[in-house]
Scaffold this motif. Sequence first.
Motif, short mmCIF file in Angstrom:
data_model
loop_
_atom_site.label_atom_id
_atom_site.label_comp_id
_atom_site.label_asym_id
_atom_site.label_seq_id
_atom_site.Cartn_x
_atom_site.Cartn_y
_atom_site.Cartn_z
N PHE A 139 14.47 8.08 17.31
CA PHE A 139 13.99 8.46 15.98
C PHE A 139 14.22 7.27 15.06
N ALA A 140 13.31 6.30 15.14
CA ALA A 140 13.51 5.02 14.46
C ALA A 140 12.88 4.97 13.07
N SER A 141 12.11 5.98 12.71
CA SER A 141 11.38 5.95 11.45
C SER A 141 12.32 6.08 10.26
N LEU A 142 12.13 5.20 9.27
CA LEU A 142 12.89 5.25 8.03
C LEU A 142 11.94 5.50 6.87
N ASN A 143 12.38 6.28 5.90
CA ASN A 143 11.66 6.45 4.66
C ASN A 143 11.58 5.10 3.94
N ALA A 167 12.04 4.25 0.82
CA ALA A 167 13.20 4.00 -0.04
C ALA A 167 14.46 3.72 0.76
N GLN A 168 14.61 4.38 1.92
CA GLN A 168 15.77 4.11 2.77
C GLN A 168 15.75 2.67 3.28
N SER A 169 14.59 2.21 3.69
CA SER A 169 14.46 0.85 4.18
C SER A 169 14.78 -0.16 3.07
N VAL A 170 14.28 0.11 1.87
CA VAL A 170 14.58 -0.75 0.73
C VAL A 170 16.08 -0.74 0.43
N LEU A 171 16.68 0.44 0.48
CA LEU A 171 18.12 0.58 0.18
C LEU A 171 18.96 -0.24 1.15
N LEU A 172 18.68 -0.12 2.46
CA LEU A 172 19.46 -0.85 3.46
C LEU A 172 19.36 -2.36 3.26
N THR A 173 18.15 -2.82 2.98
CA THR A 173 17.95 -4.25 2.81
C THR A 173 18.60 -4.75 1.52
N ALA A 174 18.43 -3.99 0.44
CA ALA A 174 19.03 -4.37 -0.84
C ALA A 174 20.55 -4.36 -0.75
N TYR A 175 21.10 -3.40 -0.03
CA TYR A 175 22.55 -3.33 0.15
C TYR A 175 23.07 -4.59 0.83
N ARG A 231 0.81 -1.23 0.00
CA ARG A 231 0.00 0.00 0.00
C ARG A 231 0.85 1.28 0.00
N PRO A 232 1.83 1.38 -0.90
CA PRO A 232 2.65 2.60 -0.95
C PRO A 232 1.79 3.80 -1.33
N GLN A 233 2.15 4.96 -0.81
CA GLN A 233 1.30 6.14 -0.96
C GLN A 233 1.79 7.12 -2.02
N MET A 234 3.09 7.26 -2.17
CA MET A 234 3.63 8.26 -3.08
C MET A 234 4.42 7.60 -4.20
N GLY A 235 4.12 8.04 -5.42
CA GLY A 235 4.85 7.51 -6.56
C GLY A 235 6.34 7.76 -6.47
N GLU A 236 6.71 8.92 -5.92
CA GLU A 236 8.13 9.24 -5.80
C GLU A 236 8.87 8.20 -4.96
N GLY A 278 6.26 -1.50 4.42
CA GLY A 278 4.96 -0.90 4.66
C GLY A 278 4.79 0.48 4.07
N PRO A 279 3.56 0.99 4.12
CA PRO A 279 3.27 2.34 3.61
C PRO A 279 3.96 3.42 4.43
N GLU A 280 4.14 4.56 3.81
CA GLU A 280 4.94 5.62 4.41
C GLU A 280 4.39 6.16 5.72
N ARG A 281 3.09 6.26 5.84
CA ARG A 281 2.51 6.96 7.00
C ARG A 281 2.73 6.21 8.30
N ALA A 282 2.48 4.91 8.31
CA ALA A 282 2.54 4.18 9.59
C ALA A 282 3.20 2.81 9.47
N GLY A 283 3.68 2.44 8.32
CA GLY A 283 4.32 1.14 8.17
C GLY A 283 3.33 0.00 8.09
N LEU A 284 3.83 -1.20 8.21
CA LEU A 284 3.00 -2.40 8.12
C LEU A 284 2.05 -2.50 9.30
N GLU A 285 0.85 -2.98 9.05
CA GLU A 285 -0.10 -3.26 10.11
C GLU A 285 0.14 -4.65 10.68
#
Length: 249
Positions: free
Chosen positions: A148-152, A154-162, A17-22, A122-129
């Motif tokens: 401050f544990a919240s990650l964007n 794309a950042q979460s995807v980047l860390l995991t892909a790395y 359920r991603p919210q923003m195309g960017e 998960g989606p940007e606003r609140a993550g996975l339910e």
Amino acid sequence: MSDEDQTGPQPAFVLVRPQMGENIGAAARAMLNFGLERMRVVGPRDGWPNPKAVAMASGAGRVLDAAVVYDDLPAALADCDYVYATTARSRELAKPVRTPERAMAEARAMRAEGKRVAVLFGPERAGLENEDVSRANAIITVPVNPEFASLNLAQSVLLTAYEYGRQTIEAAPEVMSLAKTDFATQVEVEALADHFERRLDEVGFFFPETKAAGMKLVLRNAWTRLSLTRADVQMFHGMLRQIFRKLGD
């Protein structure tokens, strides 16, 4: 042709359920940075295809072109043997918790053995339910600042892909042992969960009614946490049938 046929032995990165195309485009770019191209998108808020995602992908358009869109999460995970859920929040659901490094070491080992692996974001606003997380076998949590544990996304995807892309050595022996397990697919686990829920409903287990939904969620989470094999699933089905046969059902 499936996304796996097109990209070979890779985990599927599932954007729920991603919210923003960017953010979808930035996630695609992060994936391709480390050679990953299996993107699945579940219920994108702004529809699909998304021109803002294409603009942000900046050269990683082929990841978006090959992305498979699903209406719901069960459909997106139907062919998967093992699923990770990324989340920074504490959960009531008891599951193994891995760092990205450890999880992707396991994923590489399982993929080498032909297992289908997925990672949920998960989606940007609140993550996975909780309901999303209940469908995963294990959780990935990045060791970040607890204040401050919240990650964007794309950042979460980047860390995991790395972590998946950088690992070039064989996984540890105990991970390889796990990889050789003939895991039940998500469809098979879902069928088992449905079988037990139906039978337990018949005998009035889910009582009182106000707690029934929560009890069913806990039970369904237990099935995925067990990392069941196909033999396990068949045995549980057989046990339940035999019990009700003896009861005269």
